[in-house]
Design a protein around this motif. Structure first.
Motif, mmCIF file in Angstrom:
data_model
loop_
_atom_site.group_PDB
_atom_site.id
_atom_site.type_symbol
_atom_site.label_atom_id
_atom_site.label_comp_id
_atom_site.label_asym_id
_atom_site.label_seq_id
_atom_site.Cartn_x
_atom_site.Cartn_y
_atom_site.Cartn_z
ATOM 1 N N LYS A 213 0.826 -1.217 0.000
ATOM 2 C CA LYS A 213 0.000 0.000 0.000
ATOM 3 C C LYS A 213 0.859 1.265 0.000
ATOM 4 O O LYS A 213 0.344 2.347 -0.253
ATOM 5 N N ILE A 214 2.143 1.135 0.308
ATOM 6 C CA ILE A 214 2.999 2.321 0.351
ATOM 7 C C ILE A 214 4.238 2.076 -0.520
ATOM 8 O O ILE A 214 4.751 0.958 -0.571
ATOM 9 N N THR A 215 4.631 3.112 -1.247
ATOM 10 C CA THR A 215 5.824 3.020 -2.090
ATOM 11 C C THR A 215 6.762 4.170 -1.744
ATOM 12 O O THR A 215 6.341 5.338 -1.793
ATOM 13 N N TYR A 216 7.972 3.848 -1.398
ATOM 14 C CA TYR A 216 8.957 4.907 -1.144
ATOM 15 C C TYR A 216 9.671 5.224 -2.460
ATOM 16 O O TYR A 216 10.215 4.332 -3.099
ATOM 17 N N LEU B 185 -10.836 1.035 6.079
ATOM 18 C CA LEU B 185 -11.119 1.536 4.731
ATOM 19 C C LEU B 185 -10.319 0.804 3.658
ATOM 20 O O LEU B 185 -10.482 1.084 2.475
ATOM 21 N N GLY B 186 -9.429 -0.102 4.069
ATOM 22 C CA GLY B 186 -8.512 -0.715 3.095
ATOM 23 C C GLY B 186 -7.586 0.326 2.492
ATOM 24 O O GLY B 186 -7.093 0.187 1.371
ATOM 25 N N ALA B 187 -7.329 1.375 3.246
ATOM 26 C CA ALA B 187 -6.533 2.505 2.751
ATOM 27 C C ALA B 187 -5.069 2.338 3.130
ATOM 28 O O ALA B 187 -4.743 1.724 4.137
ATOM 29 N N GLY B 188 -4.188 2.938 2.337
ATOM 30 C CA GLY B 188 -2.797 3.039 2.733
ATOM 31 C C GLY B 188 -2.658 4.121 3.777
ATOM 32 O O GLY B 188 -3.481 5.043 3.852
ATOM 33 N N TYR B 189 -1.598 4.018 4.583
ATOM 34 C CA TYR B 189 -1.398 4.945 5.693
ATOM 35 C C TYR B 189 0.021 5.497 5.652
ATOM 36 O O TYR B 189 0.980 4.742 5.593
ATOM 37 N N ALA B 190 0.130 6.812 5.664
ATOM 38 C CA ALA B 190 1.438 7.461 5.754
ATOM 39 C C ALA B 190 1.557 8.077 7.149
ATOM 40 O O ALA B 190 0.890 9.067 7.438
ATOM 41 N N PRO B 191 2.361 7.467 8.015
ATOM 42 C CA PRO B 191 2.394 7.907 9.410
ATOM 43 C C PRO B 191 3.356 9.064 9.651
ATOM 44 O O PRO B 191 4.434 9.117 9.064
ATOM 45 N N CYS C 258 7.222 9.250 0.016
ATOM 46 C CA CYS C 258 6.417 8.076 -0.293
ATOM 47 C C CYS C 258 5.087 8.469 -0.905
ATOM 48 O O CYS C 258 4.606 9.587 -0.726
ATOM 49 N N THR C 259 4.528 7.525 -1.643
ATOM 50 C CA THR C 259 3.173 7.678 -2.158
ATOM 51 C C THR C 259 2.370 6.476 -1.699
ATOM 52 O O THR C 259 2.935 5.415 -1.394
ATOM 53 N N LEU C 260 1.063 6.640 -1.629
ATOM 54 C CA LEU C 260 0.192 5.532 -1.244
ATOM 55 C C LEU C 260 -0.501 5.008 -2.499
ATOM 56 O O LEU C 260 -0.898 5.788 -3.372
ATOM 57 N N ASN C 261 -0.603 3.677 -2.567
ATOM 58 C CA ASN C 261 -1.097 3.045 -3.790
ATOM 59 C C ASN C 261 -2.606 2.796 -3.752
ATOM 60 O O ASN C 261 -3.120 2.006 -4.534
ATOM 61 N N THR C 262 -3.291 3.438 -2.828
ATOM 62 C CA THR C 262 -4.729 3.245 -2.693
ATOM 63 C C THR C 262 -5.435 4.561 -3.019
ATOM 64 O O THR C 262 -4.876 5.633 -2.816
ATOM 65 N N ALA C 263 -6.678 4.446 -3.494
ATOM 66 C CA ALA C 263 -7.427 5.651 -3.864
ATOM 67 C C ALA C 263 -7.719 6.480 -2.615
ATOM 68 O O ALA C 263 -7.569 7.700 -2.614
#
Lengths: 273, 321
Positions: free
Chosen positions: A238-241, B108-114, B141-146
């Motif tokens: 879910k995360i890409t650096y 939510l099945g979401a990606g998380y950037a902490p 970083c980027t998150l791969n979820t909408a």
């Protein structure tokens, strides 16, 4: 009580100021690996909850440690076994197959097989500093969570009274088992953990070290391997650096010779008074 | 352009915590539009405080079920509101935010950037910057979820100022309760009582280390009083019992970035530096000239703190008289 403790190896945090970035990537060659300190605290906590502190050799519960990584990460597991953990599982994976979310989903599947009463995790790994796996896992399992635990009292192994270290104080919660607990550093203070087996034992500060005999004996304790694909069908991250960089260097400071000089600099140079 | 849902955090006194303003700054920096969700007992009254920050709506879930910060009770409603067309769910990375955000992401099945320190819109995709290795490196970083969840570091997103206007307040319903919440009982909060500013909001922080021994308060309080500063402490000072745990600055404890930070009798372990390196001006007073704290200090004074700190109080009085 049966406790599952996830472990991660990290680049030696005492050398974290030697982190190097090479072409946008963290340079890991030459770094010494150590168990994540918060995970070591989780192992110590799990052991304290499953023994009588006065007679720690007699195991009164089960501690299962698990890590994700290549074969060489088994040394992290063996260390935990040597300090007293009963059984270890390595989930074969490479770093680029993992993020906190995949780890949490794989742990969910593992929990469903192992059926622990508690998952005890470090509050964060000191490489990624994400502070997420315990909470993600709790939600995936539909279990309650008690994060940032600075103290735990097991109440007849049916519920835990947890002192959570939060901004500005401590929140005390009682969580019914099964539950996920993530630990902060004061969990390894001498009397932070108590249970019916060991209501008032005073431990030495910090985590225990393995005796040489125990290190030898740990080689005979069960260590099994599983594949990541055995646990998660959806391996998408879910995360890409996209890159790493070093923080901007601070301007070199100066030494002042006296208190009046310090005050003068703060007033006229830094202009912060 | 992202539509962002900012989660406000309420304090026990029924007000919106100041830390919430950092999440609002994140939303402004990310671009697009945002709404604010205030949840808690008394949320309706608290919501009035934040209608002047440019939110499209201030959404309110005012319910006694949310009286205490038990995230298992908050997550279902946050997730339900998030599903009304929000792309990014943002909260400040306080202990509450860090407790709640991953739980919402999992729902939510979401990606998380902490614990992010920055955000940039690159061609319609949000790129998050975050400190790793105790702040010794930064990752983009980027998150791969909408749908995406982020927590924003309070010390890196300055508190938002009001922008005028008046966002409409709208009630939202409490979502169906989670079974997990039934297994959590709030026993109580041992809150630190202090007249001083909160560490996360203070413009000046005076922090002490183990070298202060039993004289921690005796030596530091006059300086902190003089400067209207918050008091912080190193791990070693907390572990030794010279200062209460909630004063700890570092990887465990609070991450701070005041205008002026005094490190007094603090050697400068990585663990501590991770919590204060972002401070604008750092002053270190230590009798060991080789203490690592001097490597990050703008002004270093090699001196016995028991003499230097009282002298500093006297000199500051003169200088600011």
């Amino acid at each position: 009580m049966k406790i599952l403790v996830p472990l991660k190896r990290v680049a030696d945090p005492d050398n974290a100021n030697k982190v190097k970035v090479n072409a946008g990537k963290i340079e890991t060659t030459g770094l010494e690996w150590k168990p994540n300190p918060f995970d070591e605290y989780a192992v110590e906590t799990a052991l304290r909850l499953t023994e009588n502190g006065a007679n720690p050799k007699a195991r009164l519960g089960e501690v299962v440690v698990v890590t994700f990584g290549p074969k060489e990460t088994e040394s992290t597991l063996r260390q935990a076994l040597a300090t007293g953990a009963d059984k270890a599982i390595r989930i074969d994976a490479t770093d680029d197959q993992l993020d906190g979310d995949v780890v949490a989903r794989a742990l969910k599947a593992l929990v469903e097989k192992e059926k622990p009463d508690v998952v005890l995790a470090g509050k964060q790994a000191v490489d990624g500093d994400s502070n997420q796996v315990g909470q993600l896992l709790a939600e995936y399992l539909g279990w309650p969570q008690a994060t940032f635990a600075g103290s735990i009292k097991s109440e007849d192994d049916k519920s835990l009274l947890v002192g959570r270290e939060v901004d500005g104080g401590t929140i005390n919660v009682r969580v019914g088992l099964p539950a996920v607990v993530s630990v902060d550093l004061r969990i390894v203070a001498p009397t932070s953990v108590s249970s019916k087996h060991s209501p008032a034992h005073k431990y030495p500060e910090g985590v225990r070290f393995a005796a040489l005999m125990a290190i030898m004996a740990a080689k005979k304790k069960p260590l099994t391997e599983m594949k990541l694909a055995d646990l998660v069908s959806d391996a998408a991250l879910k995360i890409t650096y996209t890159g790493f960089e070093l923080p901007p260097a601070r301007k070199a400071g100066i030494k002042v010779a006296s208190v009046p000089e310090l005050v003068e600099k703060l007033k006229s140079e830094a202009k912060v008074l | 352009m992202a539509n962002i849902l900012v989660i406000a955090e309420m304090a026990p006194d029924g007000k919106v915590r100041k830390s919430t303003h950092s999440a609002i700054t994140f939303a402004r920096n990310a671009g697009g539009t945002f709404s604010i969700l205030v949840l808690g007992q008394g949320a309706k009254a608290a919501a009035a405080e934040i209608t002047g920050y440019g939110a499209q709506k201030v959404l309110v879930c005012d319910d006694a079920y949310l009286a205490n910060p038990i995230v298992e009770r908050f997550a279902p409603t946050v997730a339900a509101v998030a599903k009304n067309g929000f792309d990014v769910i943002a909260v400040t990375a306080s202990s509450f935010g860090k407790d709640l955000a991953p739980r919402v992401a999992a729902k939510l099945g979401a990606g998380y950037a902490p614990d992010i320190s920055g955000v940039k819109d690159e061609g319609g995709k949000l790129v998050y910057r975050r400190p790793v290795f105790a702040g010794n490196a930064y990752g983009n970083c980027t998150l791969n979820t909408a749908v995406q969840v982020v927590s924003a570091r309070q010390s890196e997103f300055s508190a938002a100022e009001p922008s005028g206007g008046s966002s409409p307040i709208e009630d939202v319903a409490l979502a169906a309760k989670d079974a997990a919440a039934e297994r959590v009982e709030f026993v109580g909060l041992d809150a630190a009582k202090s007249e001083r500013p909160d560490l996360g909001e203070a413009r000046v922080i005076v922090s002490g280390g183990r070298a202060l021994k039993e004289k921690f308060a005796e030596v530091l309080d006059p300086l902190a009083n003089m400067l209207g500063a918050a008091v912080g402490a190193s791990r070693a000072a907390c572990d030794a019992g010279y200062a209460p745990a909630e004063l700890q600055v570092g990887q465990t404890g609070r991450v701070v970035a005041p205008r002026l930070y005094f490190a007094i009798g603090i050697s400068g372990a990585i663990q501590h530096l991770a919590g204060m390196k972002g401070s604008k001006t750092i002053v270190a007073i230590n009798k060991d000239p080789d203490a690592p704290i001097f490597q990050v200090a703008d002004y270093g004074l090699v001196a016995d703190l028991f003499n230097a700190v009282p002298e500093l109080v006297t000199e500051l009085k003169k200088a600011t008289a």
